[in-house]
Each structure stands twice: as structure tokens, then as C-alpha cells.
Design a protein around this motif. Structure first.
Motif, mmCIF file in Angstrom:
data_model
loop_
_atom_site.group_PDB
_atom_site.id
_atom_site.type_symbol
_atom_site.label_atom_id
_atom_site.label_comp_id
_atom_site.label_asym_id
_atom_site.label_seq_id
_atom_site.Cartn_x
_atom_site.Cartn_y
_atom_site.Cartn_z
ATOM 1 N N VAL A 134 -1.431 -12.151 10.674
ATOM 2 C CA VAL A 134 -2.053 -10.894 11.085
ATOM 3 C C VAL A 134 -3.402 -10.697 10.405
ATOM 4 C CG1 VAL A 134 -1.820 -8.375 10.955
ATOM 5 C CG2 VAL A 134 0.114 -9.766 11.690
ATOM 6 N N PHE A 135 -3.484 -11.050 9.142
ATOM 7 C CA PHE A 135 -4.721 -10.834 8.388
ATOM 8 C C PHE A 135 -5.442 -12.141 8.093
ATOM 9 C CE2 PHE A 135 -2.014 -7.194 7.303
ATOM 10 C CZ PHE A 135 -2.834 -6.187 7.790
ATOM 11 N N ALA A 136 -5.379 -13.088 9.040
ATOM 12 C CA ALA A 136 -6.048 -14.370 8.872
ATOM 13 C C ALA A 136 -7.554 -14.227 8.938
ATOM 14 C CB ALA A 136 -5.571 -15.354 9.935
ATOM 15 N N ASP A 137 -7.992 -13.256 9.684
ATOM 16 C CA ASP A 137 -9.427 -13.070 9.908
ATOM 17 C C ASP A 137 -9.921 -11.864 9.124
ATOM 18 O OD1 ASP A 137 -11.952 -13.332 10.934
ATOM 19 O OD2 ASP A 137 -11.448 -12.562 12.923
ATOM 20 N N ASP B 67 -11.345 -5.741 8.149
ATOM 21 C CA ASP B 67 -12.411 -4.739 8.292
ATOM 22 C C ASP B 67 -12.022 -3.661 9.297
ATOM 23 O OD1 ASP B 67 -13.981 -6.033 6.431
ATOM 24 O OD2 ASP B 67 -15.083 -7.195 7.938
ATOM 25 N N ALA B 68 -11.394 -4.069 10.400
ATOM 26 C CA ALA B 68 -10.938 -3.100 11.396
ATOM 27 C C ALA B 68 -9.873 -2.179 10.798
ATOM 28 C CB ALA B 68 -10.388 -3.824 12.628
ATOM 29 N N LEU B 69 -9.009 -2.730 9.979
ATOM 30 C CA LEU B 69 -7.994 -1.920 9.308
ATOM 31 C C LEU B 69 -8.645 -0.914 8.370
ATOM 32 C CD1 LEU B 69 -5.105 -1.229 8.373
ATOM 33 C CD2 LEU B 69 -5.281 -3.157 6.786
ATOM 34 N N ARG B 70 -9.631 -1.342 7.625
ATOM 35 C CA ARG B 70 -10.302 -0.455 6.668
ATOM 36 C C ARG B 70 -11.077 0.672 7.361
ATOM 37 N NH1 ARG B 70 -11.609 -1.817 1.567
ATOM 38 N NH2 ARG B 70 -10.245 -3.360 0.669
ATOM 39 N N GLU B 71 -11.578 0.402 8.547
ATOM 40 C CA GLU B 71 -12.380 1.400 9.263
ATOM 41 C C GLU B 71 -11.516 2.479 9.920
ATOM 42 O OE1 GLU B 71 -14.713 -0.897 11.955
ATOM 43 O OE2 GLU B 71 -15.911 -1.797 10.355
ATOM 44 N N ALA B 72 -10.265 2.174 10.149
ATOM 45 C CA ALA B 72 -9.366 3.148 10.782
ATOM 46 C C ALA B 72 -9.081 4.290 9.808
ATOM 47 C CB ALA B 72 -8.074 2.466 11.190
ATOM 48 N N PRO B 73 -8.752 5.466 10.337
ATOM 49 C CA PRO B 73 -8.412 6.580 9.445
ATOM 50 C C PRO B 73 -7.193 6.245 8.583
ATOM 51 C CG PRO B 73 -8.630 7.337 11.724
ATOM 52 C CD PRO B 73 -8.725 5.853 11.741
ATOM 53 N N HIS C 17 -5.581 -1.278 0.704
ATOM 54 C CA HIS C 17 -5.501 -1.421 -0.749
ATOM 55 C C HIS C 17 -4.044 -1.520 -1.213
ATOM 56 C CE1 HIS C 17 -6.638 -1.104 -4.911
ATOM 57 N NE2 HIS C 17 -5.769 -0.109 -5.056
ATOM 58 N N GLU C 18 -3.181 -0.681 -0.666
ATOM 59 C CA GLU C 18 -1.766 -0.696 -1.054
ATOM 60 C C GLU C 18 -1.096 -2.016 -0.664
ATOM 61 O OE1 GLU C 18 2.192 2.124 -0.710
ATOM 62 O OE2 GLU C 18 0.403 2.662 0.428
ATOM 63 N N ALA D 260 -7.941 -13.215 3.268
ATOM 64 C CA ALA D 260 -8.923 -12.215 3.700
ATOM 65 C C ALA D 260 -8.574 -10.831 3.162
ATOM 66 C CB ALA D 260 -9.008 -12.181 5.224
ATOM 67 N N LEU D 261 -7.319 -10.506 3.109
ATOM 68 C CA LEU D 261 -6.890 -9.196 2.624
ATOM 69 C C LEU D 261 -7.114 -9.049 1.129
ATOM 70 C CD1 LEU D 261 -5.473 -6.502 3.344
ATOM 71 C CD2 LEU D 261 -3.332 -7.617 2.747
ATOM 72 N N VAL D 262 -6.764 -10.079 0.371
ATOM 73 C CA VAL D 262 -6.901 -10.023 -1.082
ATOM 74 C C VAL D 262 -8.369 -10.043 -1.485
ATOM 75 C CG1 VAL D 262 -6.370 -11.247 -3.228
ATOM 76 C CG2 VAL D 262 -4.644 -11.035 -1.463
#
Length: 180
Positions: free
Chosen positions: A97-100, A105-111, A118-119, A174-176
């Protein structure tokens, strides 16, 4: 004659103290394994809970949400004998899911996505550490249990042979990287 009996008694007391000390050390190692296993279980549960919460939040696309939810649910519901496989599958789902970096970035931009990212990053970063602590304690207990004195005098008692927790704990890069 009396001196010989005293020396034999001194040697027997010394051997008894040494064996008692070794049995106590083995007992402390088993307690350390239990504590490390509880910490590992807590970290695995936290990672699965955060992943499941993120999957149901609506922040991810539907396909990623389904993959992540099913893997997290399977990890939370897994029986002890299949837990390593289920946790490895959750690690693989998180990497898929977080390979890219764009997905992160899309996750971080969402409300609320910044806090969720971070969690999740903290949760996936702590699992390999907890696993390493557990497996190090298991290795130390195994090495001590392999000594002849422990086997001959049965100093381990009825404690089960300690087993390492083998799983794929590699976090999504990518997430870390983005959370650091």
C-alpha cells in the motif's frame, strides 16, 4: 577423616550454590522472555489497530483500504500457531500500500492524514525493535539451556523451550522516510 568430610561438604555446598545461581539466571531469562513477548504482542496489536483504523478512515483508495483492512483483521484474529504468517502478511500489505512515496504524500494531505501517517510510521518502526528484543532474550535462554549442567540437572524445570518470533517485519520505506 573429619577434614575430608568437611572438604566434601564445602564442595557440595559450592556446587549447590552454583547450580542454584544458574537456575535463578535461567528463571530470570524466562521472565525476560515473557516480558519481551508481552511487549511484542502490544506492538503488533498497535500496528494492526492503526492499520485497520487507517483502512476504515476513507483516506486511502478503496483497493488499498480493502487489502490493508483484511491483512490487519487477519493479524488481529490470528491463532498463536499462525500468528507469524498473519503478521508477515500485514507487513507485506503495508509495503504494498505504501510502496510509493506519492501514496504517503496523498495520505498526509488528507484531513487527519498527517497524524495517521505519523502514528502508523511509529507503529511499524517499533515492531522490529520489539521483535529483536524478544528474539535476543530467546537466544540467551537457548544458549544457557544447551549447557550440559542445565540439561543434566534439569535446571529449566518444566518451562517450555523458548521459540523465536520469526516474521517479515520490514517497514514500508516510503512511510518511514517521510515520517522521519
Amino acid at each position: 577423616m573429619t577434614a575430608t568430610l568437611i572438604w566434601i561438604l564445602v564442595v557440595l555446598v559450592a556446587v549447590g550454590l552454583y547450580l542454584s545461581w544458574t537456575a535463578g539466571r535461567l528463571d530470570r531469562l524466562h521472565a525476560r522472555i515473557d516480558a519481551a513477548r508481552a511487549a511484542l504482542d502490544a506492538q503488533l496489536l498497535r500496528r494492526a489497530s492503526v492499520a485497520q483504523e487507517l483502512a476504515t478512515s476513507g483516506v486511502l483508495d478503496p483497493a488499498a483500504s480493502i487489502v490493508l483492512y483484511e491483512a490487519a483483521h487477519a493479524a488481529r484474529q490470528a491463532e498463536e500457531e499462525s500468528r507469524e504468517v498473519a503478521e508477515s502478511e500485514l507487513s507485506q500489505a503495508l509495503r504494498a500500500v505504501f510502496a510509493d512515496a506519492q501514496q504517503v504524500d496523498a495520505l498526509r494531505e488528507a484531513p487527519g492524514g498527517e497524524a495517521a501517517a505519523h502514528e502508523l510510521a511509529e507503529a511499524v518502526r517499533r515492531v522490529p525493535m520489539a521483535r529483536r528484543f524478544h528474539n535476543d532474550a530467546v537466544g540467551a535462554a537457548r544458549r544457557l539451556r544447551q549447557h550440559r549442567k542445565v540439561r543434566w540437572f534439569r535446571l529449566a524445570g518444566h518451562a517450555p523451550y523458548p521459540l523465536a518470533f520469526e516474521m517479515d517485519a520490514e517497514p514500508p520505506a516510503a512511510l518511514v522516510e517521510r515520517a522521519a
